[in-house]
Motif scaffolding. Structure first.
Motif, PDB file in Angstrom:
ATOM      1  N   ARG A 153      32.754  47.801  27.160  1.00 38.98           N
ATOM      2  CA  ARG A 153      34.184  48.053  27.407  1.00 38.98           C
ATOM      3  C   ARG A 153      35.031  46.850  26.998  1.00 38.98           C
ATOM      4  NH1 ARG A 153      33.598  51.019  33.317  1.00 38.98           N
ATOM      5  NH2 ARG A 153      32.212  52.681  32.560  1.00 38.98           N
ATOM      6  N   ASP A 164      33.844  55.885  29.431  1.00 35.94           N
ATOM      7  CA  ASP A 164      32.730  56.044  30.361  1.00 35.94           C
ATOM      8  C   ASP A 164      31.397  55.801  29.668  1.00 35.94           C
ATOM      9  OD1 ASP A 164      34.428  56.707  32.447  1.00 35.94           O
ATOM     10  OD2 ASP A 164      34.337  58.857  32.027  1.00 35.94           O
ATOM     11  N   GLU A 210      37.942  50.308  26.026  1.00 30.13           N
ATOM     12  CA  GLU A 210      38.014  49.641  27.323  1.00 30.13           C
ATOM     13  C   GLU A 210      37.983  50.633  28.485  1.00 30.13           C
ATOM     14  OE1 GLU A 210      40.531  45.689  27.236  1.00 30.13           O
ATOM     15  OE2 GLU A 210      41.493  47.184  25.951  1.00 30.13           O
ATOM     16  N   GLU A 211      38.349  51.889  28.228  1.00 30.49           N
ATOM     17  CA  GLU A 211      38.357  52.899  29.280  1.00 30.49           C
ATOM     18  C   GLU A 211      37.203  53.893  29.131  1.00 30.49           C
ATOM     19  OE1 GLU A 211      41.308  52.502  27.266  1.00 30.49           O
ATOM     20  OE2 GLU A 211      41.862  50.898  28.661  1.00 30.49           O
TER      21      GLU A 211
END
Length: 254
Positions: free
Chosen positions: A186, A197, A194-195
């Protein structure tokens, strides 16, 4: 590579994995010099992290690499570790040349020529040290391709084989070659990463890397658990399934 007592230069350490690793290595008792293009970022980084040094460098510019290397060696003659962290990842469309060629050339310059030029600038000095390390940075995508990032995959595969090869050549010297093989982490390497999952939390990645360095100082490849799915698909015999899985779960590169 020992976990402490080193003097380490990390070009490409003003963000992401490079910055987090620089801070962790400094906290572990190493002298750390970070490198980057933006002097404002370097100034804020050293202000926020007292004790970390900074040198301006553009790893796409051969003259900048030579100048930075000369400065680092003069200011830190005890330098014994180089981590070739700088890299870029871009989506490409190979249906027509105007969809990928310029981007592909930029990726090769940064991800492959950059590390080669960095090693060339430091290898003689490192051989003068009693014990030294060059840490290259490949990727899980060196071993299983993401369809939308062909040149990134190719440069990281090249870094893997470069690491294997120069390790053989430098076996008669004091310099060890260690390859760091990150999975998706991330960071801002790609938009949305960065977001994601799918990507590994940055702090978890760096913590595991530091633990591996400490527990296995003679390792030639640093592999967190998350990257082994990609790294060993061919050895396990499930390579087609690995490729299908990553392109289904992470089709946009994050």
């Amino acid at each position: 590579m020992n976990i402490t007592g080193n003097t380490i230069f990390i070009p490409g350490a003003t963000s992401g994995i490079g910055l987090a690793l620089a801070r962790a290595l400094h906290a572990a008792g190493n002298v750390v010099i970070v490198g980057g293009r933006r002097t404002d970022l370097l100034a804020s980084l050293t202000a926020e992290s007292p004790g970390i040094h900074a040198v301006a460098i553009d790893t796409t510019d051969p003259a900048s690499i030579v100048a930075a290397a000369e400065r680092v060696i003069v200011e830190h003659p005890e330098l014994d570790t180089l981590i070739t962290m700088a890299g870029i990842m871009r989506v490409e469309d190979w249906h027509a040349a105007d969809g990928f060629l310029e981007t592909a050339e930029q990726i090769v310059t940064t991800n492959l020529l950059g590390p080669i030029r960095l090693i060339a600038a430091f290898v003689e000095h490192l051989q003068s040290r009693p014990s030294a390390t060059i840490m290259t940075v490949s990727s899980g995508l060196a071993f299983a391709p993401l369809a939308v990032t062909p040149t990134y995959n190719a440069t990281k595969a090249a870094i893997h084989m470069l690491s294997e090869s120069i390790r053989l050549q430098l076996a008669d010297t004091s310099v060890r070659i260690v390859e760091l093989e990150p999975p998706s982490v991330r960071t801002a390497l790609m938009p949305g990463q960065e977001e994601s999952d799918f990507a590994m939390p940055l702090d978890d990645f760096v913590s595991e890397v530091m633990g591996l360095i400490e527990s296995s100082p003679d390792a030639t490849e640093i592999q967190v658990e998350n990257v082994k799915f990609l790294r060993y698909g061919e050895a396990r015999g499930d390579y087609p399934q690995v490729v299908e899985t990553i392109n289904r779960l992470d089709p946009h590169g994050h």
